[in-house]
Design a protein around this motif. Structure first.
Motif, PDB file in Angstrom:
ATOM      1  N   TYR A 164     -58.926  62.674 109.025  1.00 35.64           N
ATOM      2  CA  TYR A 164     -59.340  61.782 110.114  1.00 35.64           C
ATOM      3  C   TYR A 164     -60.179  60.590 109.602  1.00 35.64           C
ATOM      4  N   ASN A 168     -57.690  54.952 112.425  1.00 36.14           N
ATOM      5  CA  ASN A 168     -58.360  53.751 112.921  1.00 36.14           C
ATOM      6  C   ASN A 168     -59.134  54.114 114.188  1.00 36.14           C
ATOM      7  N   SER A 169     -60.463  54.093 114.115  1.00 41.22           N
ATOM      8  CA  SER A 169     -61.268  54.572 115.270  1.00 41.22           C
ATOM      9  C   SER A 169     -61.125  53.644 116.481  1.00 41.22           C
ATOM     10  N   GLU A 170     -60.893  52.336 116.250  1.00 42.22           N
ATOM     11  CA  GLU A 170     -60.727  51.417 117.414  1.00 42.22           C
ATOM     12  C   GLU A 170     -59.424  51.752 118.128  1.00 42.22           C
ATOM     13  N   PRO A 172     -56.603  54.577 117.434  1.00 40.29           N
ATOM     14  CA  PRO A 172     -56.061  55.683 116.630  1.00 40.29           C
ATOM     15  C   PRO A 172     -54.534  55.698 116.496  1.00 40.29           C
TER      16      PRO A 172
END
Ligand SMILES: CNC(=O)c1cccc(C)c1Nc1nc(N2CCN(c3ccccc3Cl)CC2)nc(N2CSC[C@H]2C(=O)NC)n1
Ligand code: NI
Length: 183
Positions: A164, A168-170, A172
């Protein structure tokens, strides 16, 4: 035999360590451990054994996941083109890789992560790997697609990286422009 009780879960610092190189030739103990890791993966895919011992299915495992901070991993699976892969590897090293990326559309799971973490995990589409096998041979493996994904996931564990970390946290589900799905 290795069971889920031996599998270290996220939060344990060993999963964030840089694992130590295994001195070669490997000791009988290191060979025994790697053999047990490979057997665990095979067991986890056997309906009866997995049921009997409550094993979660996986296609790869790295030594830090059983609390051993050494550069050893085991994989056992058939890829989308029905090619069989079954390896115990000491000191695997990616010596070259493609610019292109690939990913599993369903996202990734990990035996050390007891939760779903949805999202695209971009990985190199093709890698060339040097390693020493459980049998003691030095090999140079060229992997692509699913095989490349699985081996990169396990090598990440040797470098203290979780799947994880790549999501991409913005956004996913965002697919990077130079990435194609592995299937
Ligand atoms: C959250 N969504 C998902 O997990 C996910 C969801 C859908 C599709 C995929 C493709 C997903 N992703 C994913 N599925 C797997 N398996 C598919 C089932 N299979 C298996 C299961 C039963 C018997 C035999 C076998 Cl063979 C075991 C392996 N394995 C991994 N990974 C990431 S690379 C290392 C590898 C690993 O071994 N993880 C424990 N990812
Ligand atoms: Ni994992």
């Amino acid at each position: 035999m290795i069971t889920m009780d031996d599998i270290v879960r996220e939060g344990d610092p060993v999963l964030r360590e840089n694992a130590e190189e295994v001195s070669l030739p490997p000791t009988d103990e290191d060979k025994h451990i790697l053999g047990e890791m490979l057997q665990f993966i095979k067991n986890s895919q056997d309906e009866e054994i997995a049921e009997e011992y409550n094993l979660r299915a996986g296609v790869g495992i790295a030594a830090p996941q059983i609390g051993i901070s050494k550069r050893m991993l085991a994989v056992h699976f058939t890829d989308f083109k029905d090619k069989e892969y079954s390896y115990g590897l000491f000191n695997p090293k990616i010596i070259s890789h493609s610019v292109e990326k690939t990913y599993l559309p369903g996202g990734e799971g990990c035996l050390s992560v007891d939760r779903e973490v949805p999202g695209i995990v971009p990985r190199y589409a093709r890698i060339t790997l040097r390693a020493t096998t459980l049998e003691g041979d030095e090999v140079k493996l060229r992997l692509k697609g699913y095989a490349a994904i699985v081996v990169q996931h396990e090598i990440d564990h040797l470098n203290g990286i979780m799947f994880y970390d790549h999501i991409n946290s913005e956004n996913p589900q965002e697919i990077p422009d130079n990435a194609t799905s592995a299937d």
